[in-house]
Design a protein around this motif. Sequence first.
Motif, PDB file in Angstrom:
ATOM      1  N   UNK A 118       2.613  18.620   8.366  1.00  0.00           N
ATOM      2  CA  UNK A 118       3.415  17.640   8.663  1.00  0.00           C
ATOM      3  C   UNK A 118       2.919  16.009   9.249  1.00  0.00           C
ATOM      4  N   UNK A 119       1.534  16.387   9.954  1.00  0.00           N
ATOM      5  CA  UNK A 119       0.794  15.313  10.270  1.00  0.00           C
ATOM      6  C   UNK A 119       0.722  14.243   8.950  1.00  0.00           C
ATOM      7  N   UNK A 120       0.223  14.962   7.821  1.00  0.00           N
ATOM      8  CA  UNK A 120       0.005  14.035   6.768  1.00  0.00           C
ATOM      9  C   UNK A 120       1.216  13.494   6.291  1.00  0.00           C
ATOM     10  N   UNK A 121       2.310  14.219   6.284  1.00  0.00           N
ATOM     11  CA  UNK A 121       3.588  13.690   5.639  1.00  0.00           C
ATOM     12  C   UNK A 121       3.832  12.464   6.541  1.00  0.00           C
ATOM     13  N   UNK A 122       4.031  12.612   7.800  1.00  0.00           N
ATOM     14  CA  UNK A 122       4.243  11.521   8.560  1.00  0.00           C
ATOM     15  C   UNK A 122       3.474  10.257   8.604  1.00  0.00           C
ATOM     16  N   UNK A 123       2.278  10.696   8.554  1.00  0.00           N
ATOM     17  CA  UNK A 123       1.357   9.255   8.373  1.00  0.00           C
ATOM     18  C   UNK A 123       1.534   8.626   7.103  1.00  0.00           C
ATOM     19  N   UNK A 124       1.684   9.310   6.017  1.00  0.00           N
ATOM     20  CA  UNK A 124       1.887   8.677   4.853  1.00  0.00           C
ATOM     21  C   UNK A 124       3.210   8.067   4.712  1.00  0.00           C
ATOM     22  N   UNK A 125       4.452   8.738   5.331  1.00  0.00           N
ATOM     23  CA  UNK A 125       5.679   8.182   5.432  1.00  0.00           C
ATOM     24  C   UNK A 125       5.797   6.758   5.909  1.00  0.00           C
ATOM     25  N   UNK A 126       5.196   6.944   7.137  1.00  0.00           N
ATOM     26  CA  UNK A 126       5.204   5.643   8.188  1.00  0.00           C
ATOM     27  C   UNK A 126       4.497   4.435   7.286  1.00  0.00           C
ATOM     28  N   UNK A 127       3.194   4.651   6.638  1.00  0.00           N
ATOM     29  CA  UNK A 127       2.577   3.663   6.066  1.00  0.00           C
ATOM     30  C   UNK A 127       3.336   3.214   4.809  1.00  0.00           C
ATOM     31  N   UNK A 128       4.022   3.992   4.096  1.00  0.00           N
ATOM     32  CA  UNK A 128       5.027   3.724   2.950  1.00  0.00           C
ATOM     33  C   UNK A 128       6.192   2.864   3.383  1.00  0.00           C
TER      34      UNK A 128
END
Length: 176
Positions: free
Chosen positions: A158-168
């Motif tokens: 979930x951390x990885x998903x949210x970090x990637x989502x925010x950056x995208x």
Amino acid sequence: TPYPEDYSYMQIVNSTSSQQVILKGLSNEECTDTKHVEIDEEALGAVAKFYMKEMLGVVYAYQISNELMGSRFRYNNMTLDEAAYFIGIQLKAMYEARNELVKEGYEEAANIIIGYNVCDFNAPEFIKCMKPYNKYCDYVGLDLYIGCFEGLMKDIWYNEFMMRYIYQMTGKPTIM
């Protein structure tokens, strides 16, 4: 910076607005689906610039309010769009103040970072609301409280998903 409710007590001085406070909650009769507060942009921006200029040399990172996608932090049932606007006014004012300070010869002001933060499952929707204001910020913070409240977010995916989502969505570095 303070929560929206704190601005509902701040008196406006020397404003061209007829409003008495920086942020005014509308009554139930005045509220609509999209409008629950009135914000004096000039006064709110002036407070943000004040922080930037008066705290020069002391504060080098600003987070505008905290987790305003969470209803418990919004004032008078502000909508997500109103919360984003509230943050956006301050980001723009601080961005401009930082540039002014650098032009005035305060080179250390160039190192001050400004941003906002998100949390929980409303984060994706809030990030969409913040899109017009991302040009004024340097980072987006991510508060997840891993293992504190919810069993789902104990896993690293979930951390990885949210970090990637925010950056995208923002193109901004993420501070977690």
